[in-house]
Design an enzyme around this catalytic site. Structure first.
Site, short mmCIF file in Angstrom:
data_model
loop_
_atom_site.label_atom_id
_atom_site.label_comp_id
_atom_site.label_asym_id
_atom_site.label_seq_id
_atom_site.Cartn_x
_atom_site.Cartn_y
_atom_site.Cartn_z
N ASN A 192 0.83 -1.20 0.00
CA ASN A 192 0.00 0.00 0.00
C ASN A 192 0.87 1.25 0.00
O ASN A 192 1.60 1.50 0.95
CB ASN A 192 -0.91 -0.02 1.24
CG ASN A 192 -1.68 1.25 1.43
OD1 ASN A 192 -2.00 1.94 0.47
ND2 ASN A 192 -1.99 1.56 2.68
N CYS A 227 -3.96 0.92 6.25
CA CYS A 227 -3.45 -0.43 6.52
C CYS A 227 -3.05 -0.61 7.97
O CYS A 227 -2.95 -1.75 8.44
CB CYS A 227 -2.28 -0.76 5.58
SG CYS A 227 -0.95 0.42 5.61
N HIS A 228 -2.88 0.48 8.71
CA HIS A 228 -2.57 0.36 10.13
C HIS A 228 -3.74 -0.25 10.91
O HIS A 228 -3.56 -0.71 12.03
CB HIS A 228 -2.19 1.73 10.72
CG HIS A 228 -3.30 2.73 10.68
ND1 HIS A 228 -3.54 3.51 9.58
CD2 HIS A 228 -4.24 3.05 11.60
CE1 HIS A 228 -4.58 4.29 9.82
NE2 HIS A 228 -5.02 4.03 11.05
#
Length: 168
Positions: free
Chosen positions: A129, A137-138
């Site tokens: 990403n 994405c965290h």
């Protein structure tokens, strides 16, 4: 040959840089002071030939500042452009639907992306990403609650998850 714009904003967890196409779509972003750290993640078909530094990137800069100040939903309105295979593109789009303060496991993320058995592919989507924060994405963690990996470091990921938990 395309030209994109870049800007760096100071945040509570360090400098955040974005690379934005001429039409305002985020091509790459992350907690770094250098766009050179971001460009390798951009698909060659989208990678700009030149970068122009700007003090402010309009909607993108506002969203970064407002997100770090606690307005978590502002990142959802920022356009993002990434290219790859069908699964990765679908997976990145699915990430944009994961609500702040409600992280999902890699297995749940694979299900959201339409391929429940593709847990490793889902992890790859996170790793590839380019538009970190805007494609959050965290918000993907390991089954059992362990934080998992993050390009910008575990401390940054932990801060983001805690920030979202407090503000959500």
């Amino acid at each position: 040959m395309s030209t994109a714009h870049t800007s760096t904003v100071q945040t509570p967890i360090g400098p955040f840089t974005a690379v934005v196409a001429a039409d305002g779509a985020v091509l790459a972003s992350g907690w770094t002071a250098s766009p050179d750290d971001l460009l390798p993640q951009v698909s060659p078909s989208l990678r700009p030939a030149a970068l122009t530094e700007r003090r402010d990137l309009g909607q993108v800069t506002r969203a970064v500042r407002e997100y770090h100040a606690g307005a978590l939903d502002v990142i959802a309105d920022v356009p993002v452009r990434q290219r790859s295979g069908e699964f990765l593109e679908r997976a990145w789009e699915a990430l944009r639907g994961v609500p702040a303060g409600k992280p999902v496991s890699y297995a749940d993320y694979a299900l959201l992306a339409g391929r429940p058995a593709a847990v490793r592919a889902a992890a790859t989507a996170c790793a590839r990403n380019a538009a970190t924060l805007f494609v959050p994405c965290h918000r993907v963690i390991r089954t059992g609650g362990a934080i998992g990996n993050f390009r910008w470091g575990a401390d940054v990921k932990r801060w983001l998850l805690d920030h979202e938990q407090r503000a959500a």
